[in-house]
Structure formats: structure tokens, C-alpha cells
Design a protein around this motif. Sequence first.
Motif, PDB file in Angstrom:
ATOM      1  N   ILE A 251     -11.732  11.493  -7.326  1.00  0.00           N
ATOM      2  CA  ILE A 251     -12.248  12.684  -7.989  1.00  0.00           C
ATOM      3  C   ILE A 251     -13.401  12.352  -8.921  1.00  0.00           C
ATOM      4  O   ILE A 251     -14.218  13.203  -9.265  1.00  0.00           O
ATOM      5  N   HIS A 252     -13.505  11.111  -9.343  1.00  0.00           N
ATOM      6  CA  HIS A 252     -14.559  10.707 -10.273  1.00  0.00           C
ATOM      7  C   HIS A 252     -15.843  10.282  -9.565  1.00  0.00           C
ATOM      8  O   HIS A 252     -16.809   9.913 -10.231  1.00  0.00           O
ATOM      9  N   TYR A 253     -15.834  10.337  -8.240  1.00  0.00           N
ATOM     10  CA  TYR A 253     -17.007   9.933  -7.472  1.00  0.00           C
ATOM     11  C   TYR A 253     -17.687  11.182  -6.927  1.00  0.00           C
ATOM     12  O   TYR A 253     -17.133  11.877  -6.089  1.00  0.00           O
ATOM     13  N   GLY A 254     -18.903  11.428  -7.398  1.00  0.00           N
ATOM     14  CA  GLY A 254     -19.587  12.658  -7.019  1.00  0.00           C
ATOM     15  C   GLY A 254     -20.477  12.528  -5.804  1.00  0.00           C
ATOM     16  O   GLY A 254     -20.930  13.538  -5.269  1.00  0.00           O
ATOM     17  N   TYR A 255     -20.716  11.317  -5.374  1.00  0.00           N
ATOM     18  CA  TYR A 255     -21.633  11.086  -4.255  1.00  0.00           C
ATOM     19  C   TYR A 255     -20.947  10.187  -3.232  1.00  0.00           C
ATOM     20  O   TYR A 255     -20.379   9.160  -3.595  1.00  0.00           O
ATOM     21  N   TRP A 256     -21.062  10.606  -1.960  1.00  0.00           N
ATOM     22  CA  TRP A 256     -20.372   9.894  -0.882  1.00  0.00           C
ATOM     23  C   TRP A 256     -21.308   9.631   0.278  1.00  0.00           C
ATOM     24  O   TRP A 256     -22.148  10.483   0.606  1.00  0.00           O
ATOM     25  N   GLY A 257     -21.116   8.474   0.906  1.00  0.00           N
ATOM     26  CA  GLY A 257     -21.802   8.191   2.147  1.00  0.00           C
ATOM     27  C   GLY A 257     -21.045   8.788   3.314  1.00  0.00           C
ATOM     28  O   GLY A 257     -19.958   9.358   3.150  1.00  0.00           O
ATOM     29  N   GLN A 258     -21.585   8.612   4.510  1.00  0.00           N
ATOM     30  CA  GLN A 258     -21.029   9.264   5.689  1.00  0.00           C
ATOM     31  C   GLN A 258     -19.884   8.501   6.323  1.00  0.00           C
ATOM     32  O   GLN A 258     -19.197   9.043   7.166  1.00  0.00           O
ATOM     33  N   GLY A 259     -19.660   7.258   5.938  1.00  0.00           N
ATOM     34  CA  GLY A 259     -18.569   6.477   6.499  1.00  0.00           C
ATOM     35  C   GLY A 259     -19.013   5.617   7.665  1.00  0.00           C
ATOM     36  O   GLY A 259     -19.921   5.984   8.426  1.00  0.00           O
ATOM     37  N   THR A 260     -18.359   4.478   7.798  1.00  0.00           N
ATOM     38  CA  THR A 260     -18.618   3.583   8.917  1.00  0.00           C
ATOM     39  C   THR A 260     -17.271   3.071   9.435  1.00  0.00           C
ATOM     40  O   THR A 260     -16.388   2.715   8.651  1.00  0.00           O
ATOM     41  N   GLN A 261     -17.118   3.067  10.753  1.00  0.00           N
ATOM     42  CA  GLN A 261     -15.836   2.736  11.369  1.00  0.00           C
ATOM     43  C   GLN A 261     -15.634   1.224  11.439  1.00  0.00           C
ATOM     44  O   GLN A 261     -16.511   0.492  11.914  1.00  0.00           O
ATOM     45  N   VAL A 262     -14.478   0.797  10.991  1.00  0.00           N
ATOM     46  CA  VAL A 262     -14.060  -0.595  11.139  1.00  0.00           C
ATOM     47  C   VAL A 262     -12.783  -0.616  11.966  1.00  0.00           C
ATOM     48  O   VAL A 262     -11.813   0.063  11.624  1.00  0.00           O
ATOM     49  N   THR A 263     -12.804  -1.363  13.045  1.00  0.00           N
ATOM     50  CA  THR A 263     -11.633  -1.471  13.912  1.00  0.00           C
ATOM     51  C   THR A 263     -11.274  -2.941  14.052  1.00  0.00           C
ATOM     52  O   THR A 263     -12.113  -3.758  14.435  1.00  0.00           O
ATOM     53  N   VAL A 264     -10.030  -3.261  13.735  1.00  0.00           N
ATOM     54  CA  VAL A 264      -9.555  -4.637  13.801  1.00  0.00           C
ATOM     55  C   VAL A 264      -8.502  -4.709  14.896  1.00  0.00           C
ATOM     56  O   VAL A 264      -7.462  -4.053  14.814  1.00  0.00           O
ATOM     57  N   SER A 265      -8.781  -5.509  15.896  1.00  0.00           N
ATOM     58  CA  SER A 265      -7.839  -5.643  17.012  1.00  0.00           C
ATOM     59  C   SER A 265      -6.888  -6.807  16.772  1.00  0.00           C
ATOM     60  O   SER A 265      -7.252  -7.810  16.161  1.00  0.00           O
ATOM     61  N   SER A 266      -5.674  -6.669  17.280  1.00  0.00           N
ATOM     62  CA  SER A 266      -4.660  -7.709  17.077  1.00  0.00           C
ATOM     63  C   SER A 266      -4.696  -8.738  18.183  1.00  0.00           C
ATOM     64  O   SER A 266      -5.364  -8.578  19.192  1.00  0.00           O
TER      65      SER A 266
END
Length: 122
Positions: free
Chosen positions: A107-122
Motif C-alpha cells: 500500500i505504500h508503493y505508489g508506482y508499479w512496473g508491469q511485471g516480468t515472469q520468472v519460471t523455475v523448473s525442477s
Amino acid sequence: VQLQASGGGLVQAGGSLRLSCAASGRTFSSYTMGWFRQAPGKEREFVGLISWSGDNTVFADSVKGRFTISRDNAKNTVYLQMNSLRPEDTAVYYCAASPRLFSTMMIHYGYWGQGTQVTVSS
């Protein structure tokens, strides 16, 4: 402030990735920068943050000792270095900026990026 996260991808368990978050705006150096993540079907959660000066960092217990955060204020960029990745680290990772508070709360963060996907395979 506009934020652009990048660097996500597919990696095997035990591997590493470095995410970057490039910011626009002249006041970047005064912001606390945070990283959050959201896994499928789960709520967004705090990962880590770095103070405006880079002198202080805080991490979630789940990533402590494996992830580090750094920033280059001259380049308006913050980095999330992720080592020893686990399948449970799979998520969309978001960077965010807080103009006033050194806080782990979204709630204290007023600015956000669009996100980037991280996928870790087992």
C-alpha cells in the motif's frame, strides 16, 4: 515515475537470474524501491526492498540469503539478483517505488512496473 521490469525467463532449479527495473523521472534516487511477486492463484507478496541510498535492504524470509538487491541511481535502475532459485520462486515479479516510506507493505508503493515472469523448473 514509470517503471519497466525486465530479465525474467525460464531457469532450472539452483540457477540464477538478475532482474532489472529501469525508472524514468528525476527523483528516482529519493525513492525506496521494492520487489514483489505473485504466483498463480496466490496474493502478491513482498520480496525485498532497498533504501534510496542503497545502504539498507530488507528481504522476506523466504528469499533471505539467496536474493540481493542493488541500485544504480546514476542509471535510474534497481536490480534483483536471484540465486539458488527454487520452483516455489516461480511468479511474476514486480518492481515498485515508494516516494516516502521504507516499507514492506504494498500500500505504500505508489508506482508499479508491469511485471516480468520468472519460471523455475525442477
